[in-house]
Design a protein around this motif. Structure first.
Motif, PDB file in Angstrom:
ATOM      1  N   PHE A   1      -5.079   7.028  16.255  1.00 55.84           N
ATOM      2  CA  PHE A   1      -3.952   6.614  15.430  1.00 55.84           C
ATOM      3  C   PHE A   1      -3.388   7.847  14.732  1.00 55.84           C
ATOM      4  CE2 PHE A   1      -6.770   2.983  15.685  1.00 55.84           C
ATOM      5  CZ  PHE A   1      -5.895   1.964  16.035  1.00 55.84           C
ATOM      6  N   TYR A   2      -2.094   8.055  14.860  1.00 57.72           N
ATOM      7  CA  TYR A   2      -1.416   9.175  14.219  1.00 57.72           C
ATOM      8  C   TYR A   2      -0.374   8.590  13.271  1.00 57.72           C
ATOM      9  CZ  TYR A   2       1.514  13.311  13.662  1.00 57.72           C
ATOM     10  OH  TYR A   2       2.234  14.348  13.142  1.00 57.72           O
ATOM     11  N   VAL A   3      -0.434   8.976  11.998  1.00 58.80           N
ATOM     12  CA  VAL A   3       0.460   8.442  10.977  1.00 58.80           C
ATOM     13  C   VAL A   3       1.101   9.597  10.226  1.00 58.80           C
ATOM     14  CG1 VAL A   3       0.618   7.006   8.916  1.00 58.80           C
ATOM     15  CG2 VAL A   3      -1.016   6.424  10.688  1.00 58.80           C
ATOM     16  N   VAL A   4       2.426   9.528  10.070  1.00 62.66           N
ATOM     17  CA  VAL A   4       3.167  10.472   9.247  1.00 62.66           C
ATOM     18  C   VAL A   4       3.836   9.661   8.151  1.00 62.66           C
ATOM     19  CG1 VAL A   4       5.003  12.192   9.163  1.00 62.66           C
ATOM     20  CG2 VAL A   4       3.586  11.985  11.200  1.00 62.66           C
ATOM     21  N   SER A   5       3.662  10.070   6.908  1.00 62.42           N
ATOM     22  CA  SER A   5       4.198   9.314   5.779  1.00 62.42           C
ATOM     23  C   SER A   5       5.065  10.200   4.901  1.00 62.42           C
ATOM     24  CB  SER A   5       3.054   8.741   4.940  1.00 62.42           C
ATOM     25  OG  SER A   5       3.559   8.134   3.779  1.00 62.42           O
ATOM     26  N   ASP A   6       6.125   9.605   4.371  1.00 62.46           N
ATOM     27  CA  ASP A   6       6.978  10.302   3.417  1.00 62.46           C
ATOM     28  C   ASP A   6       6.727   9.817   1.991  1.00 62.46           C
ATOM     29  OD1 ASP A   6       8.028   7.795   3.680  1.00 62.46           O
ATOM     30  OD2 ASP A   6      10.058   8.435   4.201  1.00 62.46           O
ATOM     31  N   GLY A   7       5.664   9.056   1.778  1.00 59.71           N
ATOM     32  CA  GLY A   7       5.300   8.581   0.454  1.00 59.71           C
ATOM     33  C   GLY A   7       5.783   7.188   0.135  1.00 59.71           C
TER      34      GLY A   7
ATOM     35  N   SER B   1       6.288   2.905   1.094  1.00 64.78           N
ATOM     36  CA  SER B   1       5.292   1.863   1.369  1.00 64.78           C
ATOM     37  C   SER B   1       5.032   1.666   2.860  1.00 64.78           C
ATOM     38  CB  SER B   1       5.732   0.538   0.754  1.00 64.78           C
ATOM     39  OG  SER B   1       6.963   0.139   1.333  1.00 64.78           O
ATOM     40  N   SER B   2       5.879   2.201   3.722  1.00 63.24           N
ATOM     41  CA  SER B   2       5.639   2.102   5.161  1.00 63.24           C
ATOM     42  C   SER B   2       5.648   3.504   5.764  1.00 63.24           C
ATOM     43  CB  SER B   2       6.708   1.229   5.825  1.00 63.24           C
ATOM     44  OG  SER B   2       7.976   1.780   5.614  1.00 63.24           O
ATOM     45  N   PRO B   3       4.887   3.726   6.839  1.00 62.56           N
ATOM     46  CA  PRO B   3       4.809   5.065   7.409  1.00 62.56           C
ATOM     47  C   PRO B   3       6.128   5.492   8.060  1.00 62.56           C
ATOM     48  CG  PRO B   3       3.537   3.527   8.720  1.00 62.56           C
ATOM     49  CD  PRO B   3       4.005   2.787   7.522  1.00 62.56           C
ATOM     50  N   TYR B   4       6.400   6.775   8.009  1.00 63.43           N
ATOM     51  CA  TYR B   4       7.594   7.341   8.632  1.00 63.43           C
ATOM     52  C   TYR B   4       7.463   7.300  10.145  1.00 63.43           C
ATOM     53  CZ  TYR B   4      10.944  10.964   9.975  1.00 63.43           C
ATOM     54  OH  TYR B   4      11.955  11.648  10.553  1.00 63.43           O
ATOM     55  N   ARG B   5       6.275   7.621  10.654  1.00 65.28           N
ATOM     56  CA  ARG B   5       5.984   7.568  12.091  1.00 65.28           C
ATOM     57  C   ARG B   5       4.571   7.058  12.266  1.00 65.28           C
ATOM     58  NH1 ARG B   5       4.289  10.847  16.667  1.00 65.28           N
ATOM     59  NH2 ARG B   5       5.616  10.283  18.410  1.00 65.28           N
ATOM     60  N   TYR B   6       4.392   6.217  13.271  1.00 68.27           N
ATOM     61  CA  TYR B   6       3.087   5.627  13.549  1.00 68.27           C
ATOM     62  C   TYR B   6       2.922   5.597  15.056  1.00 68.27           C
ATOM     63  CZ  TYR B   6      -0.698   2.198  13.467  1.00 68.27           C
ATOM     64  OH  TYR B   6      -1.897   1.567  13.622  1.00 68.27           O
ATOM     65  N   HIS B   7       1.892   6.252  15.569  1.00 68.00           N
ATOM     66  CA  HIS B   7       1.678   6.316  17.017  1.00 68.00           C
ATOM     67  C   HIS B   7       0.232   5.944  17.326  1.00 68.00           C
ATOM     68  CE1 HIS B   7       2.073   7.593  21.152  1.00 68.00           C
ATOM     69  NE2 HIS B   7       0.976   8.329  21.002  1.00 68.00           N
TER      70      HIS B   7
ATOM     71  N   VAL C   1       0.857  -1.174   0.000  1.00 68.24           N
ATOM     72  CA  VAL C   1       0.000   0.000   0.000  1.00 68.24           C
ATOM     73  C   VAL C   1       0.892   1.222   0.000  1.00 68.24           C
ATOM     74  CG1 VAL C   1      -1.761   1.263   1.286  1.00 68.24           C
ATOM     75  CG2 VAL C   1      -1.770  -1.231   1.276  1.00 68.24           C
ATOM     76  N   LYS C   2       0.704   2.075  -0.960  1.00 67.64           N
ATOM     77  CA  LYS C   2       1.485   3.313  -1.017  1.00 67.64           C
ATOM     78  C   LYS C   2       0.679   4.393  -0.308  1.00 67.64           C
ATOM     79  CE  LYS C   2       3.950   6.406  -3.956  1.00 67.64           C
ATOM     80  NZ  LYS C   2       5.259   6.278  -4.460  1.00 67.64           N
ATOM     81  N   VAL C   3       1.202   4.810   0.831  1.00 71.18           N
ATOM     82  CA  VAL C   3       0.527   5.806   1.644  1.00 71.18           C
ATOM     83  C   VAL C   3       0.903   7.188   1.112  1.00 71.18           C
ATOM     84  CG1 VAL C   3       0.232   6.672   3.986  1.00 71.18           C
ATOM     85  CG2 VAL C   3       0.687   4.264   3.611  1.00 71.18           C
ATOM     86  N   PRO C   4      -0.070   8.087   0.896  1.00 73.92           N
ATOM     87  CA  PRO C   4       0.264   9.417   0.385  1.00 73.92           C
ATOM     88  C   PRO C   4       1.095  10.215   1.395  1.00 73.92           C
ATOM     89  CG  PRO C   4      -2.091   9.238   0.840  1.00 73.92           C
ATOM     90  CD  PRO C   4      -1.490   7.897   1.063  1.00 73.92           C
ATOM     91  N   THR C   5       1.893  11.119   0.889  1.00 72.31           N
ATOM     92  CA  THR C   5       2.745  11.952   1.735  1.00 72.31           C
ATOM     93  C   THR C   5       1.885  12.872   2.591  1.00 72.31           C
ATOM     94  OG1 THR C   5       4.419  11.922   0.009  1.00 72.31           O
ATOM     95  CG2 THR C   5       4.641  13.618   1.693  1.00 72.31           C
ATOM     96  N   GLY C   6       2.262  12.987   3.857  1.00 73.92           N
ATOM     97  CA  GLY C   6       1.547  13.870   4.772  1.00 73.92           C
ATOM     98  C   GLY C   6       1.339  13.214   6.116  1.00 73.92           C
ATOM     99  N   GLU C   7       0.471  13.795   6.910  1.00 77.77           N
ATOM    100  CA  GLU C   7       0.165  13.247   8.223  1.00 77.77           C
ATOM    101  C   GLU C   7      -1.338  13.190   8.414  1.00 77.77           C
ATOM    102  OE1 GLU C   7       0.701  16.227  11.643  1.00 77.77           O
ATOM    103  OE2 GLU C   7       2.195  16.825  10.168  1.00 77.77           O
TER     104      GLU C   7
END
Length: 121
Positions: A67-73, A75-81, A47-53
């Protein structure tokens, strides 16, 4: 007395019939399974997660689960809380325990109904 013996014989016959061929709820489902090869192994999902939070929440019996997700675009999130409700509910323990004895803390902690698996992270 004769009627009782007939009832016993009837129950015995029913038990024997059920033991010989027990009906199951899966019988119709098993009959409807299509023929074909069985696929072995785990499917790879990407799954390609779009860039953003993003922050999303859902109501839980113990409180709000967030759930808080930060993605850099990638396939895996940059930060996941995960914001668990038990951890947030535990923050009220200090103010609830002020003015009480140490023995009362056990009862107060039990009244919060926390799940320690959510708190120990």
């Amino acid at each position: 007395l004769v009627l009782g013996e007939i009832a016993v014989e009837l129950v015995d016959a029913l038990v024997d019939a059920i033991v010989d061929d027990p009906p199951t709820a899966l019988d119709p489902a098993v009959r409807d399974i299509p023929d074909g090869p069985i696929l072995h192994g785990k499917k790879n999902y990407h799954v390609k997660v779009p860039t953003g939070e993003a922050y999303s929440r859902v109501e839980n019996p113990k409180g709000e689960l967030g759930f808080y997700v930060v993605s850099d675009g990638s396939s895996s999130p940059y930060r996941y809380h995960v914001r668990s409700p038990s951890f947030i509910n535990l923050t009220a323990l200090e103010s609830m325990c002020l003015g009480h004895t140490v023995a009362d803390v056990v009862g107060i902690l039990g009244s919060l109904d926390i799940v320690l698996g959510e708190v120990d992270r």
